[in-house]
Design a protein around this motif. Structure first.
Motif, short mmCIF file in Angstrom:
data_model
loop_
_atom_site.label_atom_id
_atom_site.label_comp_id
_atom_site.label_asym_id
_atom_site.label_seq_id
_atom_site.Cartn_x
_atom_site.Cartn_y
_atom_site.Cartn_z
N ALA A 43 72.57 91.56 41.26
CA ALA A 43 71.35 90.98 41.84
C ALA A 43 71.71 90.22 43.10
O ALA A 43 72.74 89.54 43.18
N TYR A 44 70.83 90.34 44.10
CA TYR A 44 71.04 89.68 45.38
C TYR A 44 69.78 88.92 45.80
O TYR A 44 68.66 89.44 45.68
N HIS A 45 69.98 87.71 46.28
CA HIS A 45 68.92 86.96 46.96
C HIS A 45 69.37 86.81 48.41
O HIS A 45 70.37 86.13 48.69
N ILE A 46 68.66 87.47 49.32
CA ILE A 46 69.06 87.51 50.72
C ILE A 46 68.07 86.70 51.56
O ILE A 46 66.86 86.94 51.49
N THR A 47 68.59 85.76 52.34
CA THR A 47 67.78 85.03 53.31
C THR A 47 68.31 85.38 54.70
O THR A 47 69.47 85.12 55.01
N PHE A 98 74.34 87.20 43.47
CA PHE A 98 74.75 86.63 44.74
C PHE A 98 73.55 86.10 45.51
O PHE A 98 72.46 86.68 45.48
N GLU A 99 73.76 84.99 46.20
CA GLU A 99 72.78 84.45 47.14
C GLU A 99 73.47 84.37 48.50
O GLU A 99 74.45 83.63 48.65
N GLU A 108 63.61 96.27 45.03
CA GLU A 108 63.13 94.92 45.30
C GLU A 108 62.52 94.35 44.03
O GLU A 108 61.79 95.03 43.31
N ILE A 109 62.84 93.10 43.73
CA ILE A 109 62.37 92.46 42.51
C ILE A 109 61.75 91.11 42.84
O ILE A 109 61.86 90.61 43.97
N ARG A 110 61.11 90.51 41.87
CA ARG A 110 60.53 89.18 42.03
C ARG A 110 61.58 88.12 41.72
O ARG A 110 62.59 88.38 41.05
N LYS A 111 61.30 86.91 42.15
CA LYS A 111 62.23 85.80 41.92
C LYS A 111 62.48 85.58 40.44
O LYS A 111 63.61 85.27 40.03
N GLU A 157 62.58 87.78 38.02
CA GLU A 157 63.55 88.74 37.49
C GLU A 157 64.96 88.41 37.97
O GLU A 157 65.93 88.57 37.22
N PHE A 158 65.07 87.94 39.21
CA PHE A 158 66.39 87.51 39.72
C PHE A 158 66.95 86.39 38.84
O PHE A 158 68.13 86.40 38.47
N GLU A 159 66.10 85.42 38.50
CA GLU A 159 66.55 84.31 37.66
C GLU A 159 66.93 84.78 36.27
O GLU A 159 67.86 84.24 35.65
N GLN A 160 66.21 85.79 35.76
CA GLN A 160 66.57 86.35 34.46
C GLN A 160 67.93 87.03 34.51
O GLN A 160 68.75 86.88 33.60
N LEU A 161 68.20 87.76 35.59
CA LEU A 161 69.50 88.41 35.75
C LEU A 161 70.61 87.36 35.90
O LEU A 161 71.73 87.55 35.40
N PHE A 162 70.29 86.26 36.56
CA PHE A 162 71.26 85.16 36.68
C PHE A 162 71.59 84.60 35.29
O PHE A 162 72.76 84.34 34.97
#
Length: 348
Positions: free
Chosen positions: A77-81, A152-153, A128-131, A133-138
């Motif tokens: 999972a990736y959170h990209i800014t 990763f962020e 692309e996923i919602r925040k 789902e990202f938190e669930q994967l975390f």
């Protein structure tokens, strides 16, 4: 999941050839025309309530198949800014820290920026996923279920790279430090995966950011102007960096947002610009040492734009020639020869 059933039709060869030739002139194909006719027959003759029942059944089968496939997939999972945009992705490629660092290095040093206009372009088969789902994967990563290989962020705007460890949560580094570590990990093609990991972690050792250090970035009311950039004293080699002292001949409070150009205190600044001898690039920030009147010191960063780094490289090259009789590239070549030879780029 249920599949399609083949229906066989027969037509004499000459007749079929004549039919296909005529349909081709009209822009059709025999298969497509017959398929459309069969679909039309289904919708005309099968009652609507039965059509709805079949549609729901097919949707349920598709959802079950997708759930089964997801259950057997290892996700990253990736959170990209980037450029002010926040996006969340997952990818079934099973990325770990070594892979993500290699992708980052490839993105930052691509020759043609149109190939990968954004970092997410390197996330193959991304979804692309919602925040949430990202938190669930975390959470799954922390639980070490084996279904999430890495989380990763990457914040290009803040120059930070964070990776979630199953043992103790987030670890955050400067993007440039991760890129440099990846450079060493992928420097030689002959290295095994274990050796790449060892090099990567070795180069990241001591580079982790604390919550305080991550936010210690200086920003004033204006940028440092090209004509205000000069060097003084000897350039000094420290580890893999060639450091140049930048005299403060400008208003530091305007540029850095400090309060030292005043008679109210005895504080002052020491400013340094660094050249990375491993990567052959100007480091992405000036190092600003804030020295208080009582002798206490604090280190800050002043992020540089691409244009400012280009100006610095030209000035560094000339100053290095004056000081050592060698330009930056020649100096770097000598440094590399004394370490462990020429580099190999990351292999993705």
């Amino acid at each position: 999941m249920s599949g399609s059933v083949e229906i066989v039709l027969w037509l004499q060869e000459y007749k079929l050839q004549a039919l296909e030739a005529q349909l081709a002139r009209d822009g059709f194909s025999t298969e497509k025309l017959l398929q459309d006719m069969l679909d039309n027959l289904y919708h005309r003759r099968v009652p609507l309530d039965i059509q709805r029942e079949i549609s729901e059944r097919l949707d349920a089968e598709a959802a079950a198949e997708l759930a089964e496939r997801d259950a057997n997939t290892t996700w990253a999972a990736y959170h990209i800014t980037e450029h002010g945009d926040d996006q969340y992705f997952k990818t079934p490629t099973g990325d770990e820290l070594l892979t993500a660092a290699g992708r980052l290095r490839s993105y930052l040093h691509q020759g043609d920026a149109s190939r990968w206009p954004r970092f997410s372009s390197l996330l193959f088969h991304r979804q692309e996923i919602r925040k949430e789902e990202f938190e669930q994967l975390f959470s799954e990563r922390l639980e070490n279920t084996g279904k999430v290989s890495g989380v990763f962020e990457i914040d290009f705007d803040a120059d930070t790279f964070s990776a979630a460890s199953a043992m103790d949560g987030w670890h955050t580094y400067r993007i440039r430090d991760v890129s440099t570590a990846a450079y060493h990990a992928f420097r030689k093609q002959s290295l095994s995966s274990e050796e790449r990991w060892e090099r990567l972690l070795s180069k990241l050792d001591g580079k982790e950011l604390t919550p305080d250090s991550a936010s210690m970035v200086l920003c004033g009311s204006r940028r440092l102007r090209p004509e205000e950039i000069s060097f003084q004293d000897e350039a000094s080699e420290c580890g893999n960096r060639l450091s140049f002292y930048v005299p403060v001949t400008f208003d530091p409070d305007e540029v850095f947002g400090t309060q030292v150009a005043t008679a109210a205190n005895d504080d002052y600044l020491n400013v340094y610009a660094d050249f990375d001898l491993d990567t052959g690039e100007v480091c992405d920030a000036l190092t600003v040492i804030y020295i208080c009147g009582d002798g206490a010191e604090e280190a800050y960063r002043y992020p540089l734009t691409g244009e400012e780094r280009a100006v610095l490289r030209t000035r560094m090259d000339g100053y290095c020639m004056e000081q050592t009789g060698m330009g930056l590239e020649e100096y770097r070549s000598q440094y590399l020869a004394e370490t462990d030879g020429p580099a190999q780029g990351p292999q993705m």
